[in-house]
Design a protein around this motif. Structure first.
Motif, short mmCIF file in Angstrom:
data_model
loop_
_atom_site.label_atom_id
_atom_site.label_comp_id
_atom_site.label_asym_id
_atom_site.label_seq_id
_atom_site.Cartn_x
_atom_site.Cartn_y
_atom_site.Cartn_z
N HIS A 13 0.82 -1.20 0.00
CA HIS A 13 0.00 0.00 0.00
C HIS A 13 0.86 1.26 0.00
O HIS A 13 1.85 1.34 0.71
N ARG A 14 0.46 2.22 -0.77
CA ARG A 14 1.20 3.47 -0.84
C ARG A 14 1.10 4.24 0.47
O ARG A 14 0.03 4.35 1.05
N THR A 15 2.23 4.71 0.91
CA THR A 15 2.26 5.45 2.16
C THR A 15 3.13 6.68 2.00
O THR A 15 3.97 6.77 1.11
N SER A 17 4.47 10.72 1.70
CA SER A 17 4.27 11.88 0.87
C SER A 17 4.24 11.53 -0.60
O SER A 17 4.87 10.59 -1.05
N THR A 18 3.48 12.31 -1.39
CA THR A 18 3.47 12.14 -2.83
C THR A 18 4.35 13.18 -3.52
O THR A 18 4.37 13.26 -4.73
N GLY A 78 7.67 7.31 0.97
CA GLY A 78 6.40 6.72 0.57
C GLY A 78 6.54 5.97 -0.74
O GLY A 78 7.43 6.23 -1.55
N ASP A 80 4.66 6.09 -3.23
CA ASP A 80 4.17 6.84 -4.39
C ASP A 80 5.27 7.24 -5.36
O ASP A 80 5.07 7.21 -6.57
N ALA A 83 6.08 4.29 -7.35
CA ALA A 83 4.95 3.98 -8.23
C ALA A 83 4.90 4.92 -9.42
O ALA A 83 4.61 4.50 -10.55
N GLU A 84 5.16 6.19 -9.19
CA GLU A 84 5.15 7.17 -10.29
C GLU A 84 6.15 6.80 -11.36
O GLU A 84 5.92 7.01 -12.55
N GLU A 87 5.40 1.76 -11.68
CA GLU A 87 4.27 0.87 -11.41
C GLU A 87 3.62 0.30 -12.68
O GLU A 87 3.20 -0.86 -12.72
N TRP A 99 10.12 -2.33 -9.83
CA TRP A 99 8.86 -2.12 -9.10
C TRP A 99 8.52 -3.36 -8.27
O TRP A 99 8.15 -3.25 -7.09
N THR A 103 8.26 -3.59 -4.15
CA THR A 103 7.01 -3.97 -3.51
C THR A 103 7.14 -5.30 -2.78
O THR A 103 6.48 -5.52 -1.76
#
Length: 239
Positions: A13-15, A17-18, A78, A80, A83-84, A87, A99, A103
């Motif tokens: 799960h993403r956690t 800051s983005t 995080g 994110d 993922a950016e 992902e 990725w 993960t």
């Protein structure tokens, strides 16, 4: 502790800051452009470039502080930011493998107790593959967490294909353990004609068995992806 379900690879799960961050000091311009209206082709090219740049920079440096920083970027920034970058990458690509490795580490560190239990069930089934992971036959939660770090660290400072092979062996053993547990729990359920649909405990157990089997199936596919990635890397075709 229940295992979190997996999605494309693992449900990490993403956690955090983005905001744009710099794992191993990736180029700020690249990161700021991610998700800013670029075409799919441009995003794909940027994903490949960033994965290659990160891997090569850390591998050439071998600075322990830099390795630690890269390993803990998810905790510090995080998921994110990873993922950016990677992902949406296909599994037969370098960013796709990166990725999945990130993960995998997060998933292992989130579920060490459950994964140690599944390992003990699955290892006798899979057998010799366990030697590839470097895990004891009866791993503790601490062993699982340490292995999570060593697999990802090995991708940066060791042979990338070996790291992928270790990752593949690990998830295949976990998948076998989940399948075996699901079969045992299904066997323990009352016979179909004796089940009462209004029995909430039976429904809960059946849902748990179904989730275990689905997770095991996706893990097995991810294990195949890791194995395929290792072969492509050895051939110089993982880009």
């Amino acid at each position: 502790m229940p295992v979190r379900p997996v999605s494309q690879a693992f449900d990490a799960h993403r956690t955090g800051s983005t905001r744009p961050a710099r794992p191993a000091q990736l180029d700020d311009v690249q990161l700021n452009q991610m998700g800013s209206g670029l075409s799919p082709e441009q995003v794909s090219e940027m994903s490949h470039q960033s994965a290659l740049a990160l891997l090569h920079r850390v591998h050439e440096s071998k600075d322990p502080a830099l390795v630690t920083r890269v390993l803990t970027v998810v905790e510090n920034e995080g998921l994110d930011i990873i993922a950016e970058l990677w992902e949406k990458s296909e599994p037969e690509t370098l960013p796709g493998m990166m990725w999945r490795l990130y993960t995998l580490r997060l998933w292992m560190r989130q579920n060490p107790e459950s994964l140690s239990r599944f390992w003990r069930l699955g290892e006798p089934v899979v057998g010799a593959a366990s030697a590839i992971t470097g895990i004891d036959e009866a791993p503790t939660a601490e062993n699982i967490a340490a292995t999570a770090d060593s697999i990802l660290a090995g991708a940066f400072v060791g042979d990338f294909s070996v790291a992928l092979q270790r990752a593949s062996a690990f998830v295949m053993i976990e998948a076998a353990g989940m399948d075996l547990l699901a079969a045992r729990e299904a066997h323990e359920l009352p016979e179909l004609e004796e089940r009462r649909l209004a029995d909430s405990d039976t429904r809960r157990r059946m849902a748990h068995i179904s989730a275990l089997r689905a997770t095991a199936s996706r893990l097995a596919q991810t294990g195949k992806d890791f194995r395929s990635g290792a072969a492509l890397w050895k051939q110089g075709k993982l880009e």
